[in-house]
Design an enzyme around this catalytic site. Structure first.
Site, PDB file in Angstrom:
ATOM      1  N   ASP A  39       0.783  -1.243  -0.038  1.00 36.05           N
ATOM      2  CA  ASP A  39      -0.006  -0.013  -0.020  1.00 36.05           C
ATOM      3  C   ASP A  39       0.864   1.117  -0.023  1.00 36.05           C
ATOM      4  OD1 ASP A  39      -2.834  -1.096   0.019  1.00 36.05           O
ATOM      5  OD2 ASP A  39      -2.092  -2.032   2.000  1.00 36.05           O
ATOM      6  N   MET A  41       1.145   5.163  -0.052  1.00 42.83           N
ATOM      7  CA  MET A  41       0.284   6.370   0.432  1.00 42.83           C
ATOM      8  C   MET A  41       1.097   7.548   0.207  1.00 42.83           C
ATOM      9  SD  MET A  41      -1.866   4.834   3.523  1.00 42.83           S
ATOM     10  CE  MET A  41      -2.700   3.081   3.426  1.00 42.83           C
ATOM     11  N   HIS A  70      -0.387  -1.009  -4.625  1.00 43.77           N
ATOM     12  CA  HIS A  70      -1.452  -0.342  -4.698  1.00 43.77           C
ATOM     13  C   HIS A  70      -1.208   1.144  -4.554  1.00 43.77           C
ATOM     14  CE1 HIS A  70      -5.527   0.662  -2.309  1.00 43.77           C
ATOM     15  NE2 HIS A  70      -5.395   1.294  -3.381  1.00 43.77           N
ATOM     16  N   MET A  72      -1.848   4.735  -3.851  1.00 38.56           N
ATOM     17  CA  MET A  72      -2.882   5.731  -3.451  1.00 38.56           C
ATOM     18  C   MET A  72      -2.077   7.136  -3.483  1.00 38.56           C
ATOM     19  SD  MET A  72      -4.393   3.316  -0.258  1.00 38.56           S
ATOM     20  CE  MET A  72      -3.234   2.404  -0.488  1.00 38.56           C
ATOM     21  N   MET A 141     -12.494  -0.797  -3.100  1.00 45.39           N
ATOM     22  CA  MET A 141     -12.142  -0.559  -1.909  1.00 45.39           C
ATOM     23  C   MET A 141     -13.408  -0.597  -0.993  1.00 45.39           C
ATOM     24  SD  MET A 141      -8.938   0.381  -1.948  1.00 45.39           S
ATOM     25  CE  MET A 141      -9.026   0.662  -0.039  1.00 45.39           C
ATOM     26  N   GLY A 149      -7.244  -1.921   9.275  1.00 46.93           N
ATOM     27  CA  GLY A 149      -7.941  -2.159  10.537  1.00 46.93           C
ATOM     28  C   GLY A 149      -9.376  -1.391  10.457  1.00 46.93           C
ATOM     29  N   ASP A 177     -10.351  -4.603  -1.076  1.00 50.79           N
ATOM     30  CA  ASP A 177      -9.204  -4.353  -0.386  1.00 50.79           C
ATOM     31  C   ASP A 177     -10.111  -3.467   0.931  1.00 50.79           C
ATOM     32  OD1 ASP A 177      -6.959  -3.473   0.972  1.00 50.79           O
ATOM     33  OD2 ASP A 177      -6.449  -2.319  -0.926  1.00 50.79           O
ATOM     34  N   GLY A 179     -10.876  -4.342   5.439  1.00 54.19           N
ATOM     35  CA  GLY A 179     -11.977  -5.111   6.397  1.00 54.19           C
ATOM     36  C   GLY A 179     -12.146  -6.561   6.036  1.00 54.19           C
ATOM     37  N   SER A 200      -4.803  -6.518   8.831  1.00 50.36           N
ATOM     38  CA  SER A 200      -4.905  -6.965  10.258  1.00 50.36           C
ATOM     39  C   SER A 200      -5.373  -8.592  10.541  1.00 50.36           C
ATOM     40  CB  SER A 200      -5.959  -6.002  10.778  1.00 50.36           C
ATOM     41  OG  SER A 200      -6.424  -5.096  10.084  1.00 50.36           O
TER      42      SER A 200
HETATM   43  C1  DX5 Z   1      -6.066   0.715   2.973  1.00 51.13           C
HETATM   44  C2  DX5 Z   1      -5.355  -0.331   2.416  1.00 51.13           C
HETATM   45  C3  DX5 Z   1      -5.547  -1.811   2.843  1.00 51.13           C
HETATM   46  C4  DX5 Z   1      -5.556  -2.000   4.145  1.00 51.13           C
HETATM   47  C5  DX5 Z   1      -6.237  -3.235   4.287  1.00 51.13           C
HETATM   48  O1  DX5 Z   1      -5.915   2.056   2.542  1.00 51.13           O
HETATM   49  O2  DX5 Z   1      -5.445  -0.036   1.051  1.00 51.13           O
HETATM   50  O3  DX5 Z   1      -4.884  -2.547   1.798  1.00 51.13           O
HETATM   51  O4  DX5 Z   1      -4.214  -1.982   4.441  1.00 51.13           O
HETATM   52  O5  DX5 Z   1      -6.026  -3.634   5.638  1.00 51.13           O
HETATM   53  P1  DX5 Z   1      -7.128  -4.246   6.635  1.00 51.13           P
HETATM   54  O6  DX5 Z   1      -7.139  -5.660   6.110  1.00 51.13           O
HETATM   55  O7  DX5 Z   1      -6.534  -4.166   7.921  1.00 51.13           O
HETATM   56  O8  DX5 Z   1      -8.350  -3.475   6.631  1.00 51.13           O
HETATM   57 ZN    ZN Z   2      -4.690  -1.786  -0.805  1.00 47.99          ZN
END
Ligand code: DX5
Ligand code: ZN
Length: 228
Positions: A39, A41, A70, A72, A141, A149, A177, A179, A200
């Protein structure tokens, strides 16, 4: 990377030990992960900052299989080349990352990576039909991106179903992606998903010195996804 619709589990290293990423990647693969999800960011498109291309390049030798990156990031086009050179197999950009998403998708294809399109919870999917020829993966998403988390937003189930119908027989993965848990994996796969990203719920209870729980968590998620 040959196409298959069988369930793939992609641990997100956002939930890994930040002082031990190489070992964490090796550990989740050894414990049964199909892909490793990274991820990226930028602190602007999303309210958090994580990794850059140098980090992906450093991790590449620690990941035998698919490195699923990914992004972002907005604007994103100027960074695509660096992430491709870092060894990403899949580069996913956000539909919301700028006014010329089609250009970004074409640029990824030209760099030789698989092309992913991520869609935020608040974004509609009416643009997707005109992009189907240009993508290999849709990342739905199921939380607002930025943090691990969070709880999956239930309304996203209908979006997954609608995207699965749009995709039809095309070799396009549907990735979820945010939860993802043992409790919702079966419903997600029934709705049409074939790639489950999980942070998580995979890293919980384990560590680099005690990676066995990663395996337990991956097997539990896969078994739930395949109907228990
Ligand atoms: C959120 C990320 C996800 C996130 C998933 O911005 O793109 O990949 O880490 O994490 P959990 O599985 O903890 O929701
Ligand atoms: Zn992601």
């Amino acid at each position: 990377m040959s196409f298959s619709r069988s369930v793939k589990i992609a641990p997100s290293i956002l939930a890994a030990d930040f002082a031990n990423f190489g070992a964490e990647c090796r550990a989740v693969e050894a414990e049964g992960a199909d892909w490793v999800h990274i991820d990226v960011m930028d602190g602007h498109f999303v309210p958090n900052i994580t990794f850059g291309p140098a980090m992906c390049a450093a991790l590449r030798p620690h990941i035998k299989g698919v490195m699923d990156v990914h992004l972002m990031v907005a604007p994103v086009d100027l960074y695509l080349d660096a992430f491709a050179k870092a060894g990403a197999n899949i580069l996913t950009v956000h539909l919301e990352s700028g006014p010329h998403i089609h250009r970004s998708l074409q640029a990824i294809r030209a760099l030789g990576c698989k092309v992913g399109l991520a869609i935020n919870p608040g974004t509609g999917i009416e643009a997707v039909p005109s992009l189907l020829d240009d993508i290999d993966l849709i990342c739905v998403m199921t939380v607002n991106p930025g943090f691990g988390g969070q709880k999956l937003i239930p309304a996203m189930m209908d979006k997954v179903r609608a995207l699965r119908a749009m995709v039809g027989d095309r070799p396009i993965h549907i990735e979820i992606d945010g939860g993802v848990t043992e409790g919702n994996a079966a419903a997600l796969v029934t709705a049409g998903a074939d790639v489950l990203v999980a942070g998580s719920s995979i890293f919980k209870g384990g560590s680099v010195t005690n990676p066995a729980p990663y395996g337990t968590n991956i097997r539990a998620l896969r078994s739930a996804a395949n109907g228990g």
